[in-house]
Structure formats: C-alpha cells, structure tokens
Design an enzyme around this catalytic site. Structure first.
Site, short mmCIF file in Angstrom:
data_model
loop_
_atom_site.label_atom_id
_atom_site.label_comp_id
_atom_site.label_asym_id
_atom_site.label_seq_id
_atom_site.Cartn_x
_atom_site.Cartn_y
_atom_site.Cartn_z
N ASP A 133 -29.01 37.44 1.24
CA ASP A 133 -28.16 36.26 1.24
C ASP A 133 -26.76 36.61 0.71
OD1 ASP A 133 -27.11 33.68 1.16
OD2 ASP A 133 -28.94 32.81 0.34
N TYR A 170 -41.46 33.99 -13.08
CA TYR A 170 -42.75 33.48 -12.63
C TYR A 170 -42.60 32.08 -12.02
CZ TYR A 170 -45.50 37.12 -15.06
OH TYR A 170 -46.05 38.30 -15.46
N HIS A 192 -33.10 31.27 6.10
CA HIS A 192 -32.03 31.49 5.13
C HIS A 192 -32.39 30.85 3.79
CE1 HIS A 192 -27.66 30.72 3.78
NE2 HIS A 192 -28.02 31.93 3.43
#
Length: 146
Positions: free
Chosen positions: A66, A116, A22
């Site tokens: 999620d 990034y 998770h």
C-alpha cells in the site's frame, strides 16, 4: 502447473492473494503465533515447512504494498524486558528494499498486543514454521498500477 509462479505458492495461497483488495492485511506468522485462535475470522494457510523470509520474498513478487500508508509492512515489537535479538528483521528489510522503492522506511513496528488485535481483522494468516522469535510480519495490500 503454471509457468513463472514460484513453486512455494500453493493454489490456495495464490487464490487468497488474488482475492485480497486494497488495504486488506496479510500476516506471515512465525511458528509461535496463535494463527488459528487469532485468525478465527481469517483464512489460515499452513506453510509449516517454510521460513518467513522465503514466504515474504515470493509473496512480494506478486503482492503490491500500500502506497497510501506510511508503513504497509509492520513487525511485532519486542516486549520491554524481553532479552531477544531479532536478526530476521534485517533480512526482512533487504527483502522489502528489493520490492518497494521506500525500502526499510516502509517498515514500522506495532506493540505486541496491538499487533494481535490488528491481526484479528486480517484477511489471511500464513502460519509458517519460522523458529525466529518476533518474526511475525503484517503486510497491507496496495494496488497494481500499470
């Protein structure tokens, strides 16, 4: 071989998806993304012969997003001044709509250099052969509730 598993999902990728927990993040990277240098601490899986949409579609068949965050899916924002069209984002929206009840509202955007930076802590990066620009997509794993 296993039944019911899309053939595009390699044993290595299936193993990684199972290992993820998770809130772990997965990047599906386009062909220009610096997967090896950004992913020094991640598992980098090469899928050069595949596009990002087909990879996203099969992953979301198995990968829960999620539900505890507003945007479990994030795209890399186009840099100001870049005259680039991003039609692939509409394809991503359709794929996410088919996998998550929140639909397109589950998708956010992250500024390029922040993307990034966040990608450096990803669990895994899938380096595709996607040629569309700004086609990088970050998924945050949720939980399976049965």
């Amino acid at each position: 071989m296993l039944k019911g598993i899309p053939k595009i999902l390699s044993p290595e990728l299936l193993k990684v998806l199972c290992e993820m927990g998770h809130s772990d993040r997965l990047i599906i990277a386009d062909g220009n993304f610096p997967a090896k240098s950004i992913g020094k601490d991640a598992i980098v899986i090469r899928m050069d012969g595949h596009g990002a949409c087909e990879v996203l579609e099969v992953i979301l068949q198995l990968f829960p997003l999620d539900t505890y965050v507003e945007h479990p899916v994030n795209l890399m924002q186009v840099m100001p001044g870049d005259n680039v069209e991003t039609p692939i984002w509409k394809s991503y929206e359709k794929i996410v709509e088919g996998a998550d009840d929140r639909g397109a509202s589950a998708i956010g955007q992250i500024e390029r250099f922040t993307f990034y930076e966040e990608a450096r802590s990803a669990y895994a990066i899938i380096a595709t052969g996607e040629s569309a620009l700004y086609a990088n997509i970050m998924l945050q794993k949720g939980v399976v509730v049965e």
